[in-house]
Design a protein around this motif. Structure first.
Motif, PDB file in Angstrom:
ATOM      1  N   UNK A  19       0.840  -1.209   0.000  1.00  0.00           N
ATOM      2  CA  UNK A  19       0.000   0.000   0.000  1.00  0.00           C
ATOM      3  C   UNK A  19       0.871   1.254   0.000  1.00  0.00           C
ATOM      4  N   UNK A  20       1.930   1.241   0.800  1.00  0.00           N
ATOM      5  CA  UNK A  20       2.850   2.382   0.806  1.00  0.00           C
ATOM      6  C   UNK A  20       3.501   2.564  -0.563  1.00  0.00           C
ATOM      7  N   UNK A  21       3.893   1.467  -1.181  1.00  0.00           N
ATOM      8  CA  UNK A  21       4.538   1.536  -2.495  1.00  0.00           C
ATOM      9  C   UNK A  21       3.564   2.042  -3.557  1.00  0.00           C
ATOM     10  N   UNK A  22       2.304   1.652  -3.467  1.00  0.00           N
ATOM     11  CA  UNK A  22       1.302   2.117  -4.428  1.00  0.00           C
ATOM     12  C   UNK A  22       1.122   3.632  -4.378  1.00  0.00           C
ATOM     13  N   UNK A  41       5.236 -26.859  -3.267  1.00  0.00           N
ATOM     14  CA  UNK A  41       4.081 -26.258  -3.944  1.00  0.00           C
ATOM     15  C   UNK A  41       3.367 -25.237  -3.060  1.00  0.00           C
ATOM     16  N   UNK A  42       3.340 -25.454  -1.748  1.00  0.00           N
ATOM     17  CA  UNK A  42       2.684 -24.500  -0.846  1.00  0.00           C
ATOM     18  C   UNK A  42       3.421 -23.160  -0.873  1.00  0.00           C
ATOM     19  N   UNK A  43       4.739 -23.200  -0.905  1.00  0.00           N
ATOM     20  CA  UNK A  43       5.511 -21.966  -0.962  1.00  0.00           C
ATOM     21  C   UNK A  43       5.355 -21.301  -2.319  1.00  0.00           C
ATOM     22  N   UNK A  44       5.303 -22.101  -3.377  1.00  0.00           N
ATOM     23  CA  UNK A  44       5.078 -21.561  -4.724  1.00  0.00           C
ATOM     24  C   UNK A  44       3.742 -20.834  -4.779  1.00  0.00           C
ATOM     25  N   UNK A  45       2.739 -21.348  -4.083  1.00  0.00           N
ATOM     26  CA  UNK A  45       1.426 -20.683  -4.047  1.00  0.00           C
ATOM     27  C   UNK A  45       1.512 -19.347  -3.314  1.00  0.00           C
ATOM     28  N   UNK A  46       2.311 -19.269  -2.272  1.00  0.00           N
ATOM     29  CA  UNK A  46       2.505 -17.997  -1.562  1.00  0.00           C
ATOM     30  C   UNK A  46       3.170 -16.966  -2.462  1.00  0.00           C
ATOM     31  N   UNK A  52       0.458 -11.782  -7.725  1.00  0.00           N
ATOM     32  CA  UNK A  52      -0.843 -11.343  -8.238  1.00  0.00           C
ATOM     33  C   UNK A  52      -1.237  -9.964  -7.725  1.00  0.00           C
ATOM     34  N   UNK A  53      -0.675  -9.542  -6.627  1.00  0.00           N
ATOM     35  CA  UNK A  53      -1.017  -8.226  -6.058  1.00  0.00           C
ATOM     36  C   UNK A  53      -0.159  -7.101  -6.627  1.00  0.00           C
ATOM     37  N   UNK A  54       0.905  -7.421  -7.336  1.00  0.00           N
ATOM     38  CA  UNK A  54       1.828  -6.400  -7.837  1.00  0.00           C
ATOM     39  C   UNK A  54       1.332  -5.770  -9.124  1.00  0.00           C
ATOM     40  N   UNK A  55       1.371  -4.451  -9.200  1.00  0.00           N
ATOM     41  CA  UNK A  55       1.033  -3.787 -10.466  1.00  0.00           C
ATOM     42  C   UNK A  55       2.041  -4.139 -11.558  1.00  0.00           C
ATOM     43  N   UNK A  56       1.563  -4.158 -12.781  1.00  0.00           N
ATOM     44  CA  UNK A  56       2.414  -4.512 -13.916  1.00  0.00           C
ATOM     45  C   UNK A  56       3.586  -3.548 -14.091  1.00  0.00           C
ATOM     46  N   UNK A  57       3.436  -2.306 -13.647  1.00  0.00           N
ATOM     47  CA  UNK A  57       4.487  -1.305 -13.821  1.00  0.00           C
ATOM     48  C   UNK A  57       5.651  -1.423 -12.862  1.00  0.00           C
ATOM     49  N   UNK A  58       5.528  -2.249 -11.854  1.00  0.00           N
ATOM     50  CA  UNK A  58       6.634  -2.412 -10.921  1.00  0.00           C
ATOM     51  C   UNK A  58       7.693  -3.313 -11.547  1.00  0.00           C
TER      52      UNK A  58
END
Length: 176
Positions: A19-22, A41-46, A52-58
């Motif tokens: 949120x701060x970075x946004x 696989x559990x860590x890969x899911x994390x 998935x939460x990161x904007x494409x521009x980062x």
């Protein structure tokens, strides 16, 4: 300005840092420190959830053990979101549980030095793991000790420190 954001597992510390970075007006570089290990696989899911939460521009940067070098290359107006310090520390443990103390100390010192001089704003996400019992296993004890000592050193050089619990930020140092 350097900002340490710490909290327990699933406390909301990464979301708070995101949120701060946004809100940052300039370029954002996401510095991912976790090492992807085959078969977990559990860590890969994390990792996928964070992605998935990161904007494409980062920009994405995966420095391996060379976190200080990533910070040293940051420029004026740039924001680095480093997630997370505990995962970076894990890179100094071998598959056999051995700890590369010399490599760790060199890179730890380099990180603290880079934070002191970088013109970029850096958000450091770390785990607060010092509220539990002393672990029985040597590898876990070393991890808890080293991360605790590093968190203290980071808090000393950062202008701002925030503890996140239950998704709620609590200012420990600096502006709220």
């Amino acid at each position: 300005m350097q900002h340490l954001i710490t909290g327990g597992a699933r406390s909301g510390k990464s979301r708070f840092a995101e949120q701060l970075a946004l809100a940052h007006a300039g370029p954002v570089r996401y510095v991912a420190t976790a090492e992807r290990r085959a078969g977990d696989e559990a860590f890969a899911a994390r990792i996928a959830q964070h992605q998935s939460r990161r904007p494409a521009g980062w920009q994405l940067h995966e420095p391996g053990r060379e976190l200080a070098a990533a910070i040293a290359t940051a420029g004026v107006g740039e924001l680095l979101l480093v997630d997370c310090i505990g995962m970076w520390l894990m890179r100094f443990f071998g598959a056999d549980g051995g700890f590369d103390r010399a490599g760790w100390q060199q890179q730890r010192d380099a990180l603290l030095a880079a934070l002191a001089v970088t013109p970029a704003r850096v958000l450091l996400v770390s785990n607060e793991i010092g509220w539990g019992v002393v672990p029985l296993g040597e590898e876990t004890r070393v991890f808890v000790d080293e991360l605790g000592w590093l968190n203290q050193a980071l808090a000393a050089v950062c202008q701002q420190v925030t503890l996140v619990a239950c998704g709620q930020p609590l200012c420990l140092k600096g502006a709220a």
